[in-house]
Design a protein around this motif. Sequence first.
Motif, short mmCIF file in Angstrom:
data_model
loop_
_atom_site.label_atom_id
_atom_site.label_comp_id
_atom_site.label_asym_id
_atom_site.label_seq_id
_atom_site.Cartn_x
_atom_site.Cartn_y
_atom_site.Cartn_z
N GLU A 455 26.97 3.56 -89.87
CA GLU A 455 25.98 4.56 -89.46
C GLU A 455 24.94 3.97 -88.53
OE1 GLU A 455 26.04 7.74 -90.31
OE2 GLU A 455 27.98 7.37 -91.25
N ALA A 456 24.68 2.74 -88.77
CA ALA A 456 23.59 2.13 -88.03
C ALA A 456 23.90 2.01 -86.54
CB ALA A 456 23.30 0.76 -88.61
N LYS A 457 22.86 2.10 -85.79
CA LYS A 457 23.05 1.91 -84.36
C LYS A 457 23.22 0.44 -84.08
CE LYS A 457 20.52 5.94 -82.72
NZ LYS A 457 19.42 6.41 -81.85
N LYS A 458 24.03 0.20 -83.16
CA LYS A 458 24.32 -1.18 -82.84
C LYS A 458 23.49 -1.63 -81.65
CE LYS A 458 27.31 -0.86 -86.03
NZ LYS A 458 27.13 -1.49 -87.33
N CYS A 459 23.65 -2.86 -81.37
CA CYS A 459 22.87 -3.43 -80.28
C CYS A 459 23.07 -2.65 -78.98
CB CYS A 459 23.26 -4.89 -80.08
SG CYS A 459 22.86 -5.94 -81.47
N LYS A 478 31.81 -8.11 -78.21
CA LYS A 478 32.56 -6.94 -78.65
C LYS A 478 33.11 -7.14 -80.06
CE LYS A 478 35.16 -4.83 -75.64
NZ LYS A 478 36.14 -4.57 -74.57
N LYS A 479 32.35 -7.82 -80.79
CA LYS A 479 32.73 -8.00 -82.18
C LYS A 479 31.82 -7.14 -83.04
CE LYS A 479 35.79 -11.13 -81.32
NZ LYS A 479 37.22 -10.80 -81.48
N ALA A 480 32.09 -7.19 -84.28
CA ALA A 480 31.27 -6.39 -85.20
C ALA A 480 29.82 -6.84 -85.15
CB ALA A 480 31.81 -6.53 -86.62
N CYS A 481 29.00 -5.89 -84.93
CA CYS A 481 27.58 -6.20 -84.82
C CYS A 481 27.07 -6.86 -86.09
CB CYS A 481 26.78 -4.94 -84.55
SG CYS A 481 25.01 -5.25 -84.39
N GLN A 482 26.28 -7.86 -85.88
CA GLN A 482 25.75 -8.57 -87.03
C GLN A 482 24.26 -8.37 -87.18
OE1 GLN A 482 27.12 -12.38 -85.94
NE2 GLN A 482 29.17 -12.04 -86.74
#
Length: 486
Positions: A455-459, A478-482
Motif C-alpha cells: 500500500e505504501a508509496k514507494k520512492c 528496481k528492486k523491492a523498496c526498502q
Amino acid sequence: MESKYILEKSSVGTRIGGADFNCRTGRSVLRDTRVSMVEKSGSMPVCTHRQVLYKFVTDGGSAVEAKTERTSPKGNGLPPGGRIMNDMEKTDLRDQKDTGSTGILKRASPTHCQGINGQLPGGFMHLDVRNPGKQAELPSNFRAAQGQSVPQTERQPHPSTHIPVPRNRKPSGHADKEVMAATVLSSLSTSPLVLYPSSAPTVPEPASKAWKEVLSASYSSSTSGNWSWDASDQSVPSTPSPPLSNDANKNFLLSSHGDDVNEDITESTHFMFEDPIPRKRKNSMKVMFKCLWKNCEKVLSTSSGIQRHIRTVHLGRNSDSDYSDGEEDFYYSEIEVNMDSLTEGLSSLTPTSPTTAGPPPIFPPPLTDVPHSEHIIVNGSQSHGPALLSQSAPSTLCHIRTDHAYQGPVTHVRTVTIGEKRQPAAITHAAANKNHASVTPAPKSTPGTRKPRGEAKKCRKVYGMEKRDMWCTACRWKKACQRFTD
DNA sequence: CTTGCCGGGTC
DNA sequence: GACCCGGCAAG
C-alpha cells in the motif's frame, strides 16, 4: 490446601505478587511454579505435596509444631492449611524476630508487592508491613542475631505470627488467598538472604531443619543459576536473593522442572523471562490466560474462562457450578500477547510499515495458533495442542520493526530466504527455532508468486523520477523498496 | 498505463 | 557486491 500453601511459598521465593497488585509477573510465576510442582508429582500433586508438607512440619521438630500451636493467638481451630501457614511463617519469622518485628503478617500490601517486583530483596518486604522503616536494618540485624544465640523471644511464638486461613474460601476469596500466598512466599524469599551457614551455628537444630525444609522447598525459586541446594549442604550462597530477575524465574522453573517437566513450559519460560528486550507499546499488549496443566496449552482471554476450563476439564469439577476454591488459580498463568506481533504473524507476507502499529483487525480466538506473544511465548510446539503461541516471533520482532524501515537494515531483510524475504530476519530466526512445531509452517510465498503490491508509496512515487537520487537503493535498482515497506 | 519489483545480466 | 534493466503482474 496445605500443599497449596507450601507450594506457593516455595514459588514465591522468587517473586510473588499478584495481579491484584499489578504484579502480574509474580502471579504468573507463582502459578507456573504451582503447575510445575503439580507436574512433578504427577496426577496427584496435592497428595504428594501434602506429604512434603507434613514432613516439613514434623521435621521442623516439636518446637516448630509447638510454636504453631501457641502461635494461634485466638486458638481458633485452624485448618491444616492454616497451621502449616503458621509453621511456615513461624520459621520465616525467625529472622523477623531478629529484627524485632512483631507485627502480624496480615496481608500483602501493594508496597509489599512492589518491593518484590521492584527487584528488592523480597525478604524484607513483609517486614515492611510489620515494621515500617525497619527493613533497612534487617540484614544487619539478622546477621547480628545469627552471630549470637537465638534469643529466647525468638522461640516464643508471637501472637501475631498467625495468618488466618479461612477454612472455606469462597470464590471471591481468591484475592485473599493470593495475597496470603504472596505474603508468605515473599517472606520466605528472605531465607537466602539471611542464611549464612557459617554464621548461624547457634540456631537450634529444629530451627535449622525447618530452614532446610523451607529452603529446599523454596530455594530454587529464590536463587538464580542452576545450582541446586542440598539440604545437607551448608554452603548456602550468602548472596541475597536476586532481584527477582527474569533469570531467577527462568532458572527456577528450569530447575524445578528438571525431570519430567514439560519442556513446553520450560521453553515458554525461557521466552517468558529471558528476553530482556524492551517492551513494546503497552497498548498493543493483551493479557491472555494460559492453562498450565500438563499437556494442555489452552489459552483463553479471560481468567474466568480459563478457570472454568481448568475446573471442568482438569479438576473434574462440576461445570455448571461457579464454585471455585481458587485451585484453578494455580493452573494457569497470565501472559501478555503482543497484538502487533500478532499482526505480523498473521501477515508474514506483508510486512508492516514501521509506522504501522495498529492492532490487527482480528484476533484469533484464544487458544490459537497465531503467534503473537511478545515476551511470553508459550511454546506449545511439543504438544499437539492448540495454543501454539510459540509460533510467534516474539521479542526479536520488536527489534526489527524498529529499525528495518530504512536502508540500514536492508541486510536483515535481504538475508532472508526468498520465500520469506519480506520478513525481518529475526522473525525468520525465530521461526527456525520453532519450525519443529506441529503447526503449519510459516507461510511462505512460493517461489514464482509475487507478493501482493504494498500500500505504501514507494520512492518512485514519493520523490518522483526527477529526484531519483533520493530513492532508496532498491528502488533505484528496481528492486523491492526498502524505505517504504509495507 | 503506471507502478513495483523479480530475475537475470553486466561490470 | 553494485548496478542496470527486461519484463511480468497488479492496480
